[in-house]
Write a protein that holds these residues in place. Sequence first.
Motif, PDB file in Angstrom:
ATOM      1  N   LEU A  71      46.029  35.937  44.616  1.00  0.00           N
ATOM      2  CA  LEU A  71      45.816  35.404  43.266  1.00  0.00           C
ATOM      3  C   LEU A  71      46.244  36.428  42.204  1.00  0.00           C
ATOM      4  CD1 LEU A  71      44.804  33.061  41.573  1.00  0.00           C
ATOM      5  CD2 LEU A  71      42.479  33.953  41.770  1.00  0.00           C
ATOM      6  N   TYR A  72      45.925  37.693  42.449  1.00  0.00           N
ATOM      7  CA  TYR A  72      46.346  38.749  41.505  1.00  0.00           C
ATOM      8  C   TYR A  72      47.872  38.791  41.390  1.00  0.00           C
ATOM      9  CZ  TYR A  72      41.711  40.999  41.051  1.00  0.00           C
ATOM     10  OH  TYR A  72      40.404  41.285  40.749  1.00  0.00           O
ATOM     11  N   LEU A  73      48.543  38.653  42.561  1.00  0.00           N
ATOM     12  CA  LEU A  73      50.015  38.709  42.542  1.00  0.00           C
ATOM     13  C   LEU A  73      50.599  37.538  41.755  1.00  0.00           C
ATOM     14  CD1 LEU A  73      50.680  39.776  46.245  1.00  0.00           C
ATOM     15  CD2 LEU A  73      50.975  41.200  44.206  1.00  0.00           C
ATOM     16  N   LEU A  74      49.825  36.445  41.689  1.00  0.00           N
ATOM     17  CA  LEU A  74      50.314  35.270  40.968  1.00  0.00           C
ATOM     18  C   LEU A  74      50.070  35.397  39.456  1.00  0.00           C
ATOM     19  CD1 LEU A  74      51.572  32.473  41.414  1.00  0.00           C
ATOM     20  CD2 LEU A  74      49.283  31.549  41.714  1.00  0.00           C
ATOM     21  N   VAL A  75      48.902  35.918  39.067  1.00  0.00           N
ATOM     22  CA  VAL A  75      48.583  35.920  37.619  1.00  0.00           C
ATOM     23  C   VAL A  75      48.951  37.229  36.907  1.00  0.00           C
ATOM     24  CG1 VAL A  75      46.724  34.225  37.847  1.00  0.00           C
ATOM     25  CG2 VAL A  75      46.149  36.637  37.873  1.00  0.00           C
ATOM     26  N   TYR A  76      49.086  38.312  37.654  1.00  0.00           N
ATOM     27  CA  TYR A  76      49.424  39.590  37.007  1.00  0.00           C
ATOM     28  C   TYR A  76      50.898  39.926  37.235  1.00  0.00           C
ATOM     29  CZ  TYR A  76      44.436  40.671  36.410  1.00  0.00           C
ATOM     30  OH  TYR A  76      43.124  40.650  36.038  1.00  0.00           O
ATOM     31  N   PRO A  77      51.494  40.658  36.290  1.00  0.00           N
ATOM     32  CA  PRO A  77      52.872  41.106  36.531  1.00  0.00           C
ATOM     33  C   PRO A  77      52.878  42.209  37.582  1.00  0.00           C
ATOM     34  CG  PRO A  77      52.052  42.023  34.477  1.00  0.00           C
ATOM     35  CD  PRO A  77      50.979  41.105  34.997  1.00  0.00           C
ATOM     36  N   ILE A  78      54.046  42.468  38.125  1.00  0.00           N
ATOM     37  CA  ILE A  78      54.210  43.489  39.159  1.00  0.00           C
ATOM     38  C   ILE A  78      53.697  44.842  38.618  1.00  0.00           C
ATOM     39  CG2 ILE A  78      56.603  44.176  38.564  1.00  0.00           C
ATOM     40  CD1 ILE A  78      55.660  43.303  42.081  1.00  0.00           C
ATOM     41  N   ASN A  79      53.063  45.598  39.470  1.00  0.00           N
ATOM     42  CA  ASN A  79      52.536  46.933  39.155  1.00  0.00           C
ATOM     43  C   ASN A  79      51.369  46.930  38.169  1.00  0.00           C
ATOM     44  OD1 ASN A  79      54.506  48.111  40.801  1.00  0.00           O
ATOM     45  ND2 ASN A  79      55.997  48.092  39.140  1.00  0.00           N
ATOM     46  N   TYR A  80      50.756  45.785  37.971  1.00  0.00           N
ATOM     47  CA  TYR A  80      49.604  45.753  37.060  1.00  0.00           C
ATOM     48  C   TYR A  80      48.446  46.525  37.719  1.00  0.00           C
ATOM     49  CZ  TYR A  80      47.195  43.849  33.034  1.00  0.00           C
ATOM     50  OH  TYR A  80      46.544  43.711  31.837  1.00  0.00           O
ATOM     51  N   PRO A  81      47.773  47.406  36.967  1.00  0.00           N
ATOM     52  CA  PRO A  81      46.773  48.282  37.598  1.00  0.00           C
ATOM     53  C   PRO A  81      45.689  47.550  38.398  1.00  0.00           C
ATOM     54  CG  PRO A  81      47.203  48.976  35.346  1.00  0.00           C
ATOM     55  CD  PRO A  81      47.978  47.708  35.549  1.00  0.00           C
ATOM     56  N   GLN A  82      45.281  46.361  37.976  1.00  0.00           N
ATOM     57  CA  GLN A  82      44.242  45.628  38.722  1.00  0.00           C
ATOM     58  C   GLN A  82      44.664  45.401  40.172  1.00  0.00           C
ATOM     59  OE1 GLN A  82      44.294  45.227  35.543  1.00  0.00           O
ATOM     60  NE2 GLN A  82      42.279  44.600  34.799  1.00  0.00           N
ATOM     61  N   ILE A  83      45.968  45.182  40.376  1.00  0.00           N
ATOM     62  CA  ILE A  83      46.459  44.948  41.747  1.00  0.00           C
ATOM     63  C   ILE A  83      46.244  46.221  42.582  1.00  0.00           C
ATOM     64  CG2 ILE A  83      48.491  44.396  43.162  1.00  0.00           C
ATOM     65  CD1 ILE A  83      49.626  42.836  40.780  1.00  0.00           C
ATOM     66  N   GLY A  84      46.602  47.363  41.993  1.00  0.00           N
ATOM     67  CA  GLY A  84      46.459  48.637  42.706  1.00  0.00           C
ATOM     68  C   GLY A  84      44.999  48.960  42.998  1.00  0.00           C
ATOM     69  N   MET A  85      44.118  48.711  42.000  1.00  0.00           N
ATOM     70  CA  MET A  85      42.698  49.000  42.203  1.00  0.00           C
ATOM     71  C   MET A  85      42.143  48.120  43.331  1.00  0.00           C
ATOM     72  SD  MET A  85      41.768  51.394  40.200  1.00  0.00           S
ATOM     73  CE  MET A  85      40.171  51.501  39.479  1.00  0.00           C
ATOM     74  N   HIS A  86      42.621  46.875  43.379  1.00  0.00           N
ATOM     75  CA  HIS A  86      42.121  45.978  44.428  1.00  0.00           C
ATOM     76  C   HIS A  86      42.620  46.436  45.806  1.00  0.00           C
ATOM     77  CE1 HIS A  86      40.605  42.547  46.482  1.00  0.00           C
ATOM     78  NE2 HIS A  86      41.807  42.110  46.802  1.00  0.00           N
ATOM     79  N   LEU A  87      43.886  46.867  45.885  1.00  0.00           N
ATOM     80  CA  LEU A  87      44.410  47.361  47.160  1.00  0.00           C
ATOM     81  C   LEU A  87      43.589  48.566  47.635  1.00  0.00           C
ATOM     82  CD1 LEU A  87      48.179  47.016  46.267  1.00  0.00           C
ATOM     83  CD2 LEU A  87      47.130  45.962  48.289  1.00  0.00           C
ATOM     84  N   LEU A  88      43.216  49.431  46.682  1.00  0.00           N
ATOM     85  CA  LEU A  88      42.392  50.588  47.044  1.00  0.00           C
ATOM     86  C   LEU A  88      41.020  50.129  47.550  1.00  0.00           C
ATOM     87  CD1 LEU A  88      41.714  53.601  47.168  1.00  0.00           C
ATOM     88  CD2 LEU A  88      41.344  53.581  44.690  1.00  0.00           C
ATOM     89  N   GLU A  89      40.427  49.148  46.883  1.00  0.00           N
ATOM     90  CA  GLU A  89      39.127  48.618  47.346  1.00  0.00           C
ATOM     91  C   GLU A  89      39.251  48.043  48.746  1.00  0.00           C
ATOM     92  OE1 GLU A  89      36.066  48.934  46.125  1.00  0.00           O
ATOM     93  OE2 GLU A  89      37.078  50.193  44.667  1.00  0.00           O
ATOM     94  N   MET A  90      40.375  47.330  48.997  1.00  0.00           N
ATOM     95  CA  MET A  90      40.582  46.767  50.346  1.00  0.00           C
ATOM     96  C   MET A  90      40.666  47.899  51.379  1.00  0.00           C
ATOM     97  SD  MET A  90      43.373  43.773  49.482  1.00  0.00           S
ATOM     98  CE  MET A  90      43.665  43.211  51.165  1.00  0.00           C
ATOM     99  N   ALA A  91      41.374  48.977  51.018  1.00  0.00           N
ATOM    100  CA  ALA A  91      41.518  50.108  51.944  1.00  0.00           C
ATOM    101  C   ALA A  91      40.151  50.758  52.194  1.00  0.00           C
ATOM    102  CB  ALA A  91      42.499  51.133  51.374  1.00  0.00           C
TER     103      ALA A  91
END
Length: 447
Positions: free
Chosen positions: A366-386
Amino acid sequence: MQHSWSARTDTVEVKPHPTARDQAVAKRNLPKGSSILAVPSFTSALLFSEKGHRCDHCFRFPKEGSYLKKCTGCTAYWYCDTQCQNAQWQLHHKRLCKKINQFTSSAAFQGLKEHDKMDAILLSHLLSYLSTLAEPYSAGQSEGLEIFLSLLPGSSSAVGPPPVPAVNPPPNQELVAALFERFGNNNFTVHSHLNSIGHGIFPLASRLFNHSCTPNAAAKYILSSSNTVTMHVFALSDIAAGEEICIPYVDPALTQTRHQIFQITYGFSCNCPSCKFLNSIGHVPTPPTDSDQLKDVAEKLRSFVQVDNYLQSDDYRSRPIKETPSQLHCVFHETFMKGLSERFSDASHESDFDTAADTGVTLLALYLLVYPINYPQIGMHLLEMAKTHWNHSFVLSDLPEEKKAHAKPEISRLLVLARRVLGVMGTEGDADGPLEEISILENLLRT
Ligand SMILES: C[S@@+](CC[C@H](N)C(=O)[O-])C[C@H]1O[C@@H](n2cnc3c(N)ncnc32)[C@H](O)[C@@H]1O
């Protein structure tokens, strides 16, 4: 027309815009992650909830082992050291110290909504600063004031300015009204690692950048000793010379409410590709409540966005939002993202790893759909997943060595992706940010 401040940047130039008066256009190719503009705050104020935890001047936490020092005059402002205290004293506090408590306990201030209280404090800081100038309130004395007054007024100006403590010499009421008319639509929320910590006015950034829900740039905040917070605008993706540079004024994930915010606070209709598409849908359907149907939506979303490809391959191309099939329109209902975030967070904290991992991937889609590429929320979520994966595999459960070995490449991959996204923003906010967290986990994985 050439503005005195336009020479301040070699990255952008101001050109007329068909509906927004002006726009900022890249003067040259700007690679992703590059710094487009750095502006110190013209005025700033800590969130009330951060008072006593962070320095009122530089917004930082006290250094480890030391405490904030309270202003002995008002006991309402806190500083990490005498440099910060002296800097804020000269900036505005000397005009406010004796008045601030009476003001904030007054019925007029107490009767304001939380948001208006913040405006009242920002305006108080600003007027106190302007009153200290050699020629008080003269625009020529302050480039910040000159640019701020040249900004377009917001649409909520009918309300009138909030009360402010009396400053000496008093400003004329026309000036106070003109400043306040420009507060609502130029008030940035200052954040550290995506947590809101305060508010600030950055006139040059306001003058330059229009809004887009599919922005190619974003703002981050740098906190440094003895200085007020600085806004840095950085490129989210490669920007070609001649392209308009836009930042998000509101979270692009507010797929239903953002239109109203644009109208009420800023007085414009956004015409970005995402808004055009959402307008074309009209009514956003409510997501299903039945768990099987919800699962089906999640699977279709993941497949449409090709989230597995994002997770595994290095040549991922995001799907244009306008291609979203009608069965997936319900994912733009804001309750869908809220439900996924809550389920991911609850499952992570309750060590229900299978649910956390599954929901985490759907939320990423969903983040990949609503946010542009490299948007910080995407990175923070990937870190949370890790982190969730790491806790499950190495901290909270007693997995056999074979399963642990199997988990390592998956966690590494999530960290590679998180670093790739968050590296575009670079360091910001408080020390020990997400990039440091990634390094710590990477080192742990090597052991
Ligand atoms: C902070 S200013 C941006 C700079 C502005 N273009 C100028 O010339 O001063 C914010 C105002 O710009 C206009 N604006 C910003 N983004 C816009 C957009 N995407 N579409 C239309 N107007 C926009 C609105 O009037 C908004 O209140």
